[in-house]
Write a protein that holds these residues in place. Structure first.
Motif, PDB file in Angstrom:
ATOM      1  N   ASP A 174       0.834  -1.199   0.000  1.00 44.24           N
ATOM      2  CA  ASP A 174       0.000   0.000   0.000  1.00 44.24           C
ATOM      3  C   ASP A 174       0.872   1.254   0.000  1.00 44.24           C
ATOM      4  OD1 ASP A 174      -2.558  -1.398   0.231  1.00 44.24           O
ATOM      5  OD2 ASP A 174      -1.865  -1.924   2.249  1.00 44.24           O
ATOM      6  N   ASP A 201       0.296   4.067  -1.182  1.00 45.98           N
ATOM      7  CA  ASP A 201      -0.462   5.298  -0.985  1.00 45.98           C
ATOM      8  C   ASP A 201      -0.496   5.717   0.487  1.00 45.98           C
ATOM      9  OD1 ASP A 201      -1.988   2.845  -0.929  1.00 45.98           O
ATOM     10  OD2 ASP A 201      -3.769   4.061  -0.545  1.00 45.98           O
ATOM     11  N   ARG A 202      -0.087   4.801   1.389  1.00 42.53           N
ATOM     12  CA  ARG A 202      -0.043   5.139   2.810  1.00 42.53           C
ATOM     13  C   ARG A 202       1.288   5.769   3.212  1.00 42.53           C
ATOM     14  NH1 ARG A 202      -2.918  -0.082   5.821  1.00 42.53           N
ATOM     15  NH2 ARG A 202      -4.913   0.044   4.697  1.00 42.53           N
TER      16      ARG A 202
END
Length: 938
Positions: free
Chosen positions: A472, A474-475
């Motif tokens: 992930d 995007d974190r």
């Protein structure tokens, strides 16, 4: 001195150099692609040379202004007075005799009353941009070779011309060709009008893209006052910008034009990190690197990036590949990695070349990965060449990096899913690959930052390497993204990305536009429910995150059609009512539109494009009757039937070339890009350009080129049978040319009792050679007229073409008619033809110079206006000892002219009396003409 002084060659087909320059400048700076945007005439010498090399560059512009428009009298005092008259004529309702309204030749400007004084304005900008020691007026006088006084009548005429251009673009046309503003910079009003046009020039335009990256801007981003001040603050101290631009960044009077120019550049920037030496490596490993010179972007060679594909041979392992951006229309290239030859092939979408995976090259690509962890690797890359050489070698580079970031991407079904080295993905997993020296530090950093990750198998990679997957990305926070990718501070986290992939970009006028005959595909990276808005385009999604097999988070769209009247399209990625990303697609011209229509097109006696049917098309010449050779029947050679092939094994309809001709026959005209992509879809092994050139040489289609010689469009040729000086079993033989439908091939090949059919295989994957034998010409002509055939008949067309076509001396006179003494644009990959071997080789010092003994030499280099395409220049030492350089519209003419000059040198300087004319062996018994393999006839 007369304002119009040039005497044109009687065979010159162009109406006027002045008109040609005006048309070029109009299409470059005032096209529909710039609608509602502010436009500038960036006529520095570098830009004028880049745009108008085929018109003599900056020297050609000056000569055009000296010559003036052909409808004005010859006794005009200076160019300011000429401009004043052209302003009056443009505004008048009564057209002057022979007046050239651009709308009469180009429907884009129909009824627009477009200006015809642009060469004069461009010359003023040229003078202001490159002012000599004596000042602006002295520079204009020096360029024109006549007085140009600083008097109210002159300066007033100049000012009114600029104001008329503003009135035309803003008031009369309401910005549909762009918005021009007559701005003044500095205290000198009339000089300032011209000076304001050229604040950002060639190297500065590239330097500004580097500045955008360094300060963290995105393509199409709106420049707020705060962002613009931030940009200027960083730019005024940048070593890679010119002193003049940096000085302008510190002056308040330049702020408004700089804001408009910068916004336009930012809108056309592709968002990619500029190629700068060492830019992929952390600052710590670039210590000691020399900074770029003042005002010069220190550009690196083309770069190889890493790609990993799941291996078929290594269990849970990887095959290492290297990826090189597509260039120069080459379908293949060979890399020399530390003495080991590694081949690379173009992917299906034409975006990049990937090294092949085989036992021969496996160790070499692995070693390159290991070495690149600690040092830069320079790698010669030899591209397949589609002209006259054995292959062209350029320097490429693998940047030093001990840590590489990769993400999934699918570019070609043949390659499958690939992990490709690129920026941190937005919505798909990130893979971090580390060398032995870096993996401990990266593991510790991931742990301390509490970034969720998992180890990934590294089977097949060099020993000691380690890879992790961050599911992930995007974190990740902005500081974490900067630590991973070494991005500059201030770069934010975009919600989406838009990229234009492939196509033929043209750089000029302060922006990037794409040729309408070769448009890019659109790639977006966005949340799953995001939408792409492209009002004005018919697009089709071809791959993306909505497919079950795609893991990249990328979605691709193909442009199927451009709606009429649209030359600039806003591409917007939205999620609900929120705009996530935005950019503008500019379409440079309309040459690629009009599918499904047969266009007026032919070639003149030197092979240049005519926009009518007055010249050669296929094997027919308008207005020229066939000239049969009475000796042809007596000297016809007998063809042995043993050379015939079984038509069932090599039928033309089954070949990619046959299918391309069928598609072209149905459309009438096809853009080069569409034809290239069709051939690539039909076969993985075809290099489109050589195949198209072969089909042209055999009369199956015509290829339209632009004024620089670049391929633009294909045109249908009427299917034709023509007589040959050959027999089989005493029967005369006939050839086939033209753009045949698949059904027409079948009609010819079924025999039907009228023809004896022979086929010879093309071992290079092209179109088989078809020949017919019949009783006589009359029988074939009658068959062609039948409804089942619908062919034309040509009686010995070779004789007519040979009698009509120009010769080497004609071509030489034409080539040098628009020569120039110097060329200031950047010459990338400069090469010189060696006539004794007919091979181009790199020029060591990167400058054009002609051997005094040889008198005439051919050069080529990358087109600075259309990257990855090449130009050819003929260098010639005249009788007065001066060297002139002339653009060559067809490289084959340049080669023959150069070799003729080489033969004359052998005769005159070395005493080889048999060298000139160049010996071409001919066997009268078999009627074979022997030419060196790389010397194709023009």
């Amino acid at each position: 001195m007369s304002f119009r002084a040039a005497i044109r060659h009687p065979q010159d087909r162009v109406m006027s150099r002045f008109v040609d320059w005006n048309d070029l400048l109009l299409k470059t700076y005032f096209s529909p692609a710039s609608a509602s945007e502010e436009v500038w005439i960036h006529a520095s010498q570098e830009e004028v040379d880049s745009l108008g090399v085929h018109l003599g560059g900056a020297e050609g512009l000056v000569a055009a202004v000296k010559e003036g428009p052909p409808w004005l009298p010859a006794n005009i005092g200076n160019c300011a007075e000429a401009a004043a008259r052209l302003v009056a004529q443009r505004r008048s309702s009564i057209t002057a005799p022979n007046y050239h309204d651009p709308g009469h030749a180009d429907p884009t400007y129909a009824e627009a009353k477009a200006p015809v004084y642009l060469p004069i304005l461009a010359l003023w900008v040229l003078a202001a941009a490159d002012v000599a020691h004596g000042g602006f007026y002295a520079t204009v006088s020096s360029l024109l070779g006549m007085p140009f006084p600083n008097e109210p009548a002159v300066t007033g005429a100049m000012e009114r011309t600029w104001q008329d251009l503003e009135h035309w673009s803003v008031d009369e046309c309401a910005g549909r060709y762009g918005l021009f503003r007559a701005r003044v910079l500095g205290g000198h009003r009339f000089v300032g009008l011209a000076k304001s046009q050229c604040l950002i020039r060639g190297n500065d335009a590239r330097g500004m893209e580097r500045l955008f990256w360094d300060v963290g801007l995105r393509p199409g981003q709106r420049l707020t006052d705060k962002l613009f001040r931030h940009l200027l603050e960083h730019g005024k101290d940048a070593l890679f910008l010119s002193q003049g631009l940096k000085a302008a960044m510190t002056s308040a009077e330049y702020a408004e034009p700089l804001l408009h120019l910068t916004s336009r550049l930012l809108a056309s920037w592709d968002g990619r990190r500029p190629k700068v030496h060492g830019h992929d490596a952390p600052t710590a490993i670039r210590r000691g690197a020399r900074p770029a010179s003042e005002g010069q972007v220190d550009q690196a060679p083309d770069e190889l990036t890493l790609a990993l594909s799941p291996s078929d041979d290594v269990v849970n392992g990887w095959d290492v590949r290297w990826r090189l951006g597509a260039a120069r229309s080459a379908a293949h290239c060979a890399l020399d990695i530390r003495g080991q030859r590694v081949t690379a092939s173009l992917d299906r979408i034409g975006e990049a070349l990937f090294t092949d995976v085989d036992s021969h090259s496996r160790q070499a690509v692995l070693n390159a990965l290991s070495i690149s962890a600690t040092e830069v690797i320079d790698i010669p890359a030899t591209y397949d060449d589609d002209t006259l050489t054995e292959g062209v070698t350029y320097t490429t580079r693998i940047q030093r990096a001990s840590r590489r970031l990769l993400a999934w991407n699918t570019t070609d079904p043949r390659l499958g899913d690939l992990l490709i080295e690129r920026e941190i993905p937005l919505y798909s997993p990130l893979y971090i690959l580390c060398s032995p020296a870096d993996n401990g530090r990266t593991k510790h950093w991931l742990g301390s930052e509490r970034i969720v990750h998992e180890d990934v198998s590294v089977e097949g990679l060099p020993r000691g390497w380690w890879m992790a997957c961050v599911p992930d990305p995007d974190r990740l926070s902005l500081p974490q993204r900067r630590d991973l990718s070494h991005e500059p501070p201030g770069r934010d986290h975009p919600r989406a990305r838009i990229r234009l992939i492939g196509g033929r970009p043209m750089v000029g006028g302060g922006s990037r536009a794409y040729a309408a005959y070769d448009l890019p595909s659109i790639e977006i990276e966005a949340p799953p429910l995001a939408q792409l808005e492209a009002d004005g385009l018919d697009i089709e999604e071809t791959s993306g995150a909505n497919t079950q097999t795609d893991r990249s988070g990328l979605r691709r769209f193909e442009i199927r059609a451009v709606r009429p009247g649209r030359s600039a399209v806003e591409l917007i990625v939205t999620a609900g009512r929120e705009t996530l990303a935005q950019t503008r697609l500019r379409i440079a011209n309309s040459d690629g539109e009009g599918h499904g229509e047969v266009r007026a097109f032919s070639l003149d006696w030197l092979g240049r494009t005519c926009s009518d049917d007055s010249g050669l098309r296929g094997n027919a010449i308008a207005g020229v009757s066939p000239q049969a050779d009475p000796e042809m029947a007596q000297t016809a050679i007998e063809i042995d039937a043993a050379g015939f092939a079984d038509s069932a094994t090599c039928a033309p309809p089954d070949t990619p070339a046959g299918k391309l001709l069928d598609a072209l026959a149905s459309r009438g005209s096809m853009g080069y890009g569409a034809a290239r992509d069709l051939l690539r879809r039909l076969s993985d092994d075809i290099d489109p350009v050589p195949l198209l050139l072969d089909l042209r040489a055999r009369g199956h289609l015509e290829i339209q080129t632009d004024a620089k010689g670049h391929l633009v469009r294909l045109h249908r040729v009427p299917p034709t049978l023509y007589s040959l000086p050959a027999t089989h079993d005493g029967l005369p033989m006939f050839g086939v040319c033209g753009t045949l439908r698949l059904s027409q091939w079948a009609t010819l090949m079924d025999g039907s009792g009228e023809f004896l059919v022979s086929l010879q295989l093309d071992h290079h994957g092209g179109l088989p050679l078809l020949r017919l034998a019949a009783t006589d010409d009359a029988a074939v002509a009658a068959a062609c007229r039948s409804k089942t055939m619908e062919f034309e008949f040509g009686q010995s067309p070779a004789m007519s073409i040979v009698s009509w076509a120009g010769g080497i001396q004609d071509a030489e006179r034409d080539l040098v008619s628009r020569s120039m003494e110097r060329f200031s644009a950047e010459l990338a990959h400069l090469q010189r033809l060696h006539p004794n071997t007919a091979v181009f080789r790199a020029v060591a010092d990167g400058r054009m110079s002609v051997d005094p003994q040889r008198k005439m030499q051919l050069f080529r280099f990358d087109d600075p206006h259309v990257p990855n395409l090449q130009l050819h220049i003929l260098g010639d030492i005249g009788t007065d000892g001066s060297t002139r350089y002339s653009h060559v519209h067809d490289s084959r003419w340049g080669v023959w002219v150069t070799i003729r000059a080489f033969a004359e040198m052998l005769r005159d300087a070395i005493g080889r009396s048999d060298a000139c004319p160049w010996p071409i062996p001919y066997d009268p018994a078999t009627r074979d003409l022997w030419l060196p393999a790389r010397l194709k006839p023009p």
